[in-house]
Design a protein around this motif. Sequence first.
Motif, PDB file in Angstrom:
ATOM      1  N   UNK A 301     -18.521  62.547  90.220  1.00  0.00           N
ATOM      2  CA  UNK A 301     -18.282  61.694  89.058  1.00  0.00           C
ATOM      3  C   UNK A 301     -19.162  62.065  87.854  1.00  0.00           C
ATOM      4  N   UNK A 302     -19.897  63.177  87.943  1.00  0.00           N
ATOM      5  CA  UNK A 302     -20.568  63.687  86.736  1.00  0.00           C
ATOM      6  C   UNK A 302     -19.613  64.550  85.913  1.00  0.00           C
ATOM      7  N   UNK A 303     -18.395  64.741  86.432  1.00  0.00           N
ATOM      8  CA  UNK A 303     -17.365  65.475  85.692  1.00  0.00           C
ATOM      9  C   UNK A 303     -17.079  64.764  84.369  1.00  0.00           C
ATOM     10  N   UNK A 304     -16.947  65.552  83.312  1.00  0.00           N
ATOM     11  CA  UNK A 304     -16.650  65.025  81.977  1.00  0.00           C
ATOM     12  C   UNK A 304     -15.314  65.604  81.511  1.00  0.00           C
ATOM     13  N   UNK A 305     -14.448  64.757  81.018  1.00  0.00           N
ATOM     14  CA  UNK A 305     -13.140  65.189  80.532  1.00  0.00           C
ATOM     15  C   UNK A 305     -13.276  65.729  79.108  1.00  0.00           C
ATOM     16  N   UNK A 306     -12.995  67.012  78.878  1.00  0.00           N
ATOM     17  CA  UNK A 306     -13.092  67.563  77.520  1.00  0.00           C
ATOM     18  C   UNK A 306     -12.175  66.859  76.529  1.00  0.00           C
ATOM     19  N   UNK A 307     -11.007  66.384  77.011  1.00  0.00           N
ATOM     20  CA  UNK A 307     -10.008  65.810  76.110  1.00  0.00           C
ATOM     21  C   UNK A 307     -10.340  64.391  75.663  1.00  0.00           C
ATOM     22  N   UNK A 308     -11.235  63.727  76.395  1.00  0.00           N
ATOM     23  CA  UNK A 308     -11.572  62.346  76.029  1.00  0.00           C
ATOM     24  C   UNK A 308     -13.083  62.142  75.920  1.00  0.00           C
ATOM     25  N   UNK A 309     -13.774  62.254  77.057  1.00  0.00           N
ATOM     26  CA  UNK A 309     -15.189  61.873  77.099  1.00  0.00           C
ATOM     27  C   UNK A 309     -16.074  62.755  76.224  1.00  0.00           C
ATOM     28  N   UNK A 310     -15.829  64.058  76.211  1.00  0.00           N
ATOM     29  CA  UNK A 310     -16.656  64.947  75.382  1.00  0.00           C
ATOM     30  C   UNK A 310     -16.506  64.596  73.905  1.00  0.00           C
ATOM     31  N   UNK A 311     -15.287  64.291  73.491  1.00  0.00           N
ATOM     32  CA  UNK A 311     -15.032  63.892  72.094  1.00  0.00           C
ATOM     33  C   UNK A 311     -15.713  62.562  71.803  1.00  0.00           C
ATOM     34  N   UNK A 312     -15.606  61.628  72.740  1.00  0.00           N
ATOM     35  CA  UNK A 312     -16.221  60.317  72.546  1.00  0.00           C
ATOM     36  C   UNK A 312     -17.747  60.412  72.499  1.00  0.00           C
ATOM     37  N   UNK A 313     -18.330  61.238  73.360  1.00  0.00           N
ATOM     38  CA  UNK A 313     -19.787  61.362  73.405  1.00  0.00           C
ATOM     39  C   UNK A 313     -20.338  61.825  72.066  1.00  0.00           C
ATOM     40  N   UNK A 423     -10.552  76.783  78.737  1.00  0.00           N
ATOM     41  CA  UNK A 423      -9.220  76.571  78.162  1.00  0.00           C
ATOM     42  C   UNK A 423      -8.985  75.091  77.852  1.00  0.00           C
ATOM     43  N   UNK A 424      -9.510  74.205  78.689  1.00  0.00           N
ATOM     44  CA  UNK A 424      -9.367  72.765  78.436  1.00  0.00           C
ATOM     45  C   UNK A 424     -10.050  72.379  77.138  1.00  0.00           C
ATOM     46  N   UNK A 425     -11.246  72.902  76.925  1.00  0.00           N
ATOM     47  CA  UNK A 425     -11.954  72.613  75.670  1.00  0.00           C
ATOM     48  C   UNK A 425     -11.200  73.161  74.463  1.00  0.00           C
ATOM     49  N   UNK A 426     -10.647  74.356  74.591  1.00  0.00           N
ATOM     50  CA  UNK A 426      -9.889  74.929  73.479  1.00  0.00           C
ATOM     51  C   UNK A 426      -8.639  74.096  73.177  1.00  0.00           C
ATOM     52  N   UNK A 427      -8.026  73.536  74.238  1.00  0.00           N
ATOM     53  CA  UNK A 427      -6.787  72.777  74.058  1.00  0.00           C
ATOM     54  C   UNK A 427      -6.991  71.468  73.307  1.00  0.00           C
ATOM     55  N   UNK A 428      -8.235  70.994  73.213  1.00  0.00           N
ATOM     56  CA  UNK A 428      -8.485  69.747  72.495  1.00  0.00           C
ATOM     57  C   UNK A 428      -8.250  69.894  70.994  1.00  0.00           C
ATOM     58  N   UNK A 430     -10.428  70.174  69.030  1.00  0.00           N
ATOM     59  CA  UNK A 430     -11.489  69.379  68.404  1.00  0.00           C
ATOM     60  C   UNK A 430     -12.790  70.171  68.291  1.00  0.00           C
ATOM     61  N   UNK A 431     -12.941  71.197  69.124  1.00  0.00           N
ATOM     62  CA  UNK A 431     -14.209  71.909  69.188  1.00  0.00           C
ATOM     63  C   UNK A 431     -14.076  73.392  68.834  1.00  0.00           C
ATOM     64  N   UNK A 432     -15.097  73.893  68.148  1.00  0.00           N
ATOM     65  CA  UNK A 432     -15.304  75.337  68.033  1.00  0.00           C
ATOM     66  C   UNK A 432     -16.216  75.714  69.200  1.00  0.00           C
ATOM     67  N   UNK A 433     -15.633  76.327  70.218  1.00  0.00           N
ATOM     68  CA  UNK A 433     -16.347  76.518  71.478  1.00  0.00           C
ATOM     69  C   UNK A 433     -17.032  77.883  71.537  1.00  0.00           C
ATOM     70  N   UNK A 434     -18.327  77.853  71.792  1.00  0.00           N
ATOM     71  CA  UNK A 434     -19.059  79.063  72.148  1.00  0.00           C
ATOM     72  C   UNK A 434     -19.222  79.041  73.660  1.00  0.00           C
ATOM     73  N   UNK A 435     -18.525  79.963  74.312  1.00  0.00           N
ATOM     74  CA  UNK A 435     -18.437  79.940  75.775  1.00  0.00           C
ATOM     75  C   UNK A 435     -19.419  80.923  76.391  1.00  0.00           C
TER      76      UNK A 435
END
Length: 618
Positions: A301-313, A423-428, A430-435
Motif C-alpha cells: 500500500x505504499x504504491x502511488x498512482x501516477x494518474x491521481x495521487x502523484x498529481x494530488x501530492x 509510461x504511466x507517468x508519461x500518460x498523465x 501532467x509531468x515532465x519526467x526525468x527517468x
Amino acid sequence: MKIIEAVINKGEWLLDALKRIGYDMIPTNTILDKTLTGLGATHSEIHSKRNSIIIEPNVPVILGKLDENENLEAVYEKCEPYTIKKYLQMDIPFKKIITTPESFHKIRDAANSLGINIYKEYFCLFDECEKITQDIDYRRKIAQPIYDFFLFENKALVSATPLPMSHPELERQGFQKIKIIPTYDYKKNLKLIVTNSYYKRLRIVLDSLKDSKHICIFFNVTDGINELINNLKITDYKVFCSQKSVDKLNKRGIDKAYSLINYPLAKYNFFTCRFYSALDILSRKDKPDILILTDLRSAQFTIVDPLTEAIQIQGRFRKKGNDDITYNSLTHITTINPDIRVRTETELTARITQFADTYNLLKEQHDQETNKFKQEAIFEDIQGLKFQELIDDEGNINPFSIDNLYNEERVKSYYQSADNLHQAYLSTNFFNVTFSDVTECVGEDDIERLNQSKLEIDKRKMAVQFLEKIHNDYEQGNITYENKVFYIDYLKRQPEANYIIDAYNRIGKSGIEQAQYKKTLIDKAVKQYNKEQAETLRFIPKVLQDIKEEFDLDIYIPKNDIKKRLQLIFNEHSVDYKVVQDTIKDYYHCAESNSKDTPSFKLKAFKLEEVVSSTLGI
C-alpha cells in the motif's frame, strides 16, 4: 456521458472557466474534472450564493478550510447533534456545511428532526471524488452518503483527478462531465528513480537535499516512517498521520507525530495518505523539496498512482502571490516487483461473478431453511464471504467497491516494471519526467529478500535467479567482467550462498532445477558431475605433462608411492578423482612386481606421449 470542455487561462480561477460555458456556479449533475489542483472549487462553493454541503475526504482538510472561512460549520466525528441543529437554525443568508463522508448522516438526521429538506434546499458537492473508489476497500463508510447524494436535486462531484465511475445513477440522472482545459503549459518537473537498493538510493537523494529547509516525504506506512527516522538518525522531523498512528508512533518514541498539520514545518516532514489530497500545506518562507516513496519491500500500500495521487501530492503546496512554482523539486523513489500479482479484467469479472453466485446460493439456502440452527450456521458462512466486501449497508452491490477492484489492478500493473511505471507517468500529460532506472544487477533489496527468506529451497531459488541475472547481464554487455566478479563476491558473503554458487558453477541452473532445489539431490548431481568431469580433467595436457615429469622410467617404484604422488598431482589441478594402485596403468606401460615386501611398478613407457608432444609443439 456528455463531455463539455472549458478553457482556463493562466492566472484564472475555476469560475472564470465555468463562466465561459454559461455557468456562474458549479452546475448540477456534473462531474467536474479540474485537471489542475488549487483552482478554487471548494472556495467558490463556500462563497456561492446558495446553501451548500461539501463532503471532504478527511478531517485535516475540513479544519484547514474552517480556519480560512467564517460561518462555515464543520461536521466530523467529534461534533454533537445539537451544534448542527443550532447552526441549521441560524439566521444567515447562506449556510455552508463541510463534513466527512462518515459524519454526513449527522447533518441528515439533524435536518430531518427540524423538518428541513436538505435535498431541495442545499447543493451537495463531493470533493476529491476519486477517494471513494480508492479508499473504500479499507474505509467502507466513505461511500455511505452516496444514496443521499443522488437524492439531492443539485449536486456535483469534483476533483483534479477523477477516476471512472460505474454507478448507474450517473447515467440515470444524466450527469455530464466538464473538463477544464488549460491554455498554457502547466506540466511539472518530476524525477522518477527506480531502484533495487532502496536505502542506498534514498540516502543519496537526501544527501543531495542537505541544504533544503523543508523536505516533505509522502510515504504511506508508519512502520516505514519509524524505520527511516531511526535508521537515518533524523531528529528534526514531524510526522503527519491518523490519530491511531500517532498513538502507535508515540509508544515507539516518535514523539513529534500529529493528526493535523502543525506549523512550522520541520527539516523532514512525513505524510501518510490522508494528507495526499485536498489539504493545503503552506510553506511560509522556504519552498519545500518533495519526495514520494514507494517501498514494495515493506508494504504494497505504499504504491502511488501516477494518474491521481502523484498529481494530488504535488498540488498540496499552494502558491504565494503570482509565483506558480510552489516547490523546489519533486522526486519519486520506488522499487518494483516483476512478480506482483495483477489480475486481468476477465479474471476480475469471473471472480466477481463467482462471489455473487456463491452469495446468492447461500442466501437462497438461508431463506428456505426451516431449522433455526442450520439457518444460523448458513448466516455465519454468508458473513465470511468475499462478496460481503462488495455490498453496501442496504445489501446492494456497491459500484464503488467493484470500481476499486479494477482500479487496484490497474495501479499494481505499473509496478511490475520500471518501463510500465515510466509510461504511466508519461500518460498523465501532467509531468515532465526525468527517468532514472538505477536497478542494479543484484541490489541491497535483493540480498535482504534472500536473507529474510525462511525456507532454504526459496533461498536457493533466489540465489540461482541472481546468478542467472549476473551471467546474462555480463553476456549481454550490460556489466563488465569486474562488475560480474563484484556481484558474485557480494553474493558469496551471504550465509550459505557459497554452496549454491559452487553447485551453479558445476551443474548450472538446469541441473539445480532438475534436483528440485533439494540439497540431497543437488549433492548427488554435483557428485556425478565431478565424477564425469574428473574423468576428462585427468587427461588434459597439463596434468599429463606433470605426470610424465613426475616418474622415472625403468626402475621399480613402490605402488603406494606412485598412488600418493599421482593423487597429489590431481589435487594440485583440482581433479576430483580418487587414485587407486592401478590408476597409473592409464598413463604408462608397466611391469609389475608383486613382492610381499614392497609391491612395485616399473614404468616402461608413457602411453600418451602424442598428447603431451602436440601441446608442447614438439
